[in-house]
Design a protein around this motif. Structure first.
Motif, PDB file in Angstrom:
ATOM      1  N   ILE A  91      38.048  40.920  39.215  1.00  0.00           N
ATOM      2  CA  ILE A  91      38.523  42.312  40.186  1.00  0.00           C
ATOM      3  C   ILE A  91      36.944  42.388  40.937  1.00  0.00           C
ATOM      4  N   ARG A  92      36.024  42.713  40.345  1.00  0.00           N
ATOM      5  CA  ARG A  92      34.918  43.144  41.145  1.00  0.00           C
ATOM      6  C   ARG A  92      34.540  42.261  42.003  1.00  0.00           C
ATOM      7  N   GLU A  95      36.791  42.118  45.165  1.00  0.00           N
ATOM      8  CA  GLU A  95      37.384  43.026  46.132  1.00  0.00           C
ATOM      9  C   GLU A  95      36.472  43.539  47.127  1.00  0.00           C
ATOM     10  N   SER A 128      41.107  49.308  41.018  1.00  0.00           N
ATOM     11  CA  SER A 128      40.882  48.597  41.890  1.00  0.00           C
ATOM     12  C   SER A 128      40.932  48.849  43.342  1.00  0.00           C
ATOM     13  N   LEU A 132      47.218  46.273  43.613  1.00  0.00           N
ATOM     14  CA  LEU A 132      46.966  45.434  42.833  1.00  0.00           C
ATOM     15  C   LEU A 132      48.890  44.881  42.876  1.00  0.00           C
TER      16      LEU A 132
END
Length: 308
Positions: A91-92, A95, A128, A132
């Motif tokens: 996710i990092r 995003e 997040s 999601l």
């Protein structure tokens, strides 16, 4: 139809011989879908084989997909891995790009309880900065997202929906309980005609990438309530799926041949999947349902253009 129909293609990931991203192949793949009215993409999902890609290839795939799509269609990115920290790391990675959401498989390799899964998804949603989406694929992960689990997770403000690849009856109670407040995206390519007729408007699958014109036909037929055309298109789609799933070559290797014939370069079957043999490829293109895909089109075959 009271709502517009959403067709989301799970894009394959075209690779070079070194298994880096084949940028030209991705551009051609994505444009082919847009040209046929596809209005959403899932990048690095099951069809995109995120778990088989090098980290650099995965990063390039997301960055190039965002640039090539240029906001023309909804863009979701697969991030699901085997643990909380591994999925959060994905996710990092993504995003910071202009994407519409991240899609997380239930963690696999080790069995988890429903309580584990609730804590897992809530923690990811808290962390997040992008919406999601849950991803229920028990045939691959070995873990089912149960109805009560999904209903609890749907209450989280940053969990926006679920992509369900299990049978429709397993997700129907969620749709009945929540309605339109929570997106339910169905991956049931052999039941699309039935589901479209009953008002299920969000669909996603990798097979759309091979025959986007058939998907466009199904959308138009539904909008016009032309149920005969819809049923005929469904029969063709189901037959193609049956052939690909039972053919002697690996599925992704057969898909590679079909996409290459559409003029989309790259290998969509990373190792250790074996490539299709010359004899298998010749047999594949002799099959009536495959010939139907390319009938009357100018296609790429070896080093020359051929009209079939």
């Amino acid at each position: 139809m009271t709502r517009s129909i959403k067709m989301i293609t799970a894009l394959g990931t075209p690779l070079t011989p070194e298994e880096d991203l084949h940028v030209e192949g991705l551009a051609a793949h994505l444009q082919d879908q847009l040209d046929h009215g596809i209005n959403g993409f899932l990048v690095a999902g099951t069809m995109g084989l995120m778990q088989l890609l090098k980290e650099t290839t995965y990063r390039d795939l997301v960055a190039q997909s965002v640039a090539l799509n240029a906001g023309r269609a909804e863009l979701l990115v697969g991030v699901g891995d085997t643990s909380y920290v591994r999925t959060l790391e994905r996710i990092r990675m993504v995003e910071g790009y202009e994407i519409d959401g991240v899609v997380a498989l239930a963690p696999f390799f080790i069995k988890y309880s429903q309580e584990d899964l609730i804590e897992y998804y809530r923690s990811l949603a808290d962390a997040s900065s992008r919406p999601l989406f849950l991803y229920d694929l028990p045939q691959t992960t070995g873990t089912k997202l149960e109805v009560e689990t999904v209903l609890q997770l749907a209450q989280h403000p940053n969990i926006h929906g679920i992509k369900c690849s299990d049978h429709f009856v397993t997700i129907r109670p969620v749709m009945d309980a929540i309605g339109d407040e929570f997106r339910v995206i169905i991956a049931q390519p052999t039941l699309m005609d039935v589901l479209l007729r009953t008002g299920v408007t969000e669909h996603l699958d990798g097979i759309y990438g091979v025959v986007p014109e058939w998907i466009a036909t199904m959308v138009t037929a539904t909008e016009q309530e032309d149920w005969e055309t819809l049923a005929a298109a469904q029969q063709d789609l189901s037959e193609l799926l049956r052939v690909l799933q039972t053919f002697s070559a690996p599925l992704f290797s057969s898909v590679t041949s079909l996409l290459n014939r559409r003029g989309i370069p790259g290998n969509f079957a990373p190792r250790p999947m074996r490539p299709i043999t010359a004899a298998e490829e010749a047999e594949l293109f002799e099959l009536p349902i495959v010939q139907k895909i390319f009938a009357g089109k100018t296609v790429t075959a070896a080093d020359e253009n051929v009209t079939l």
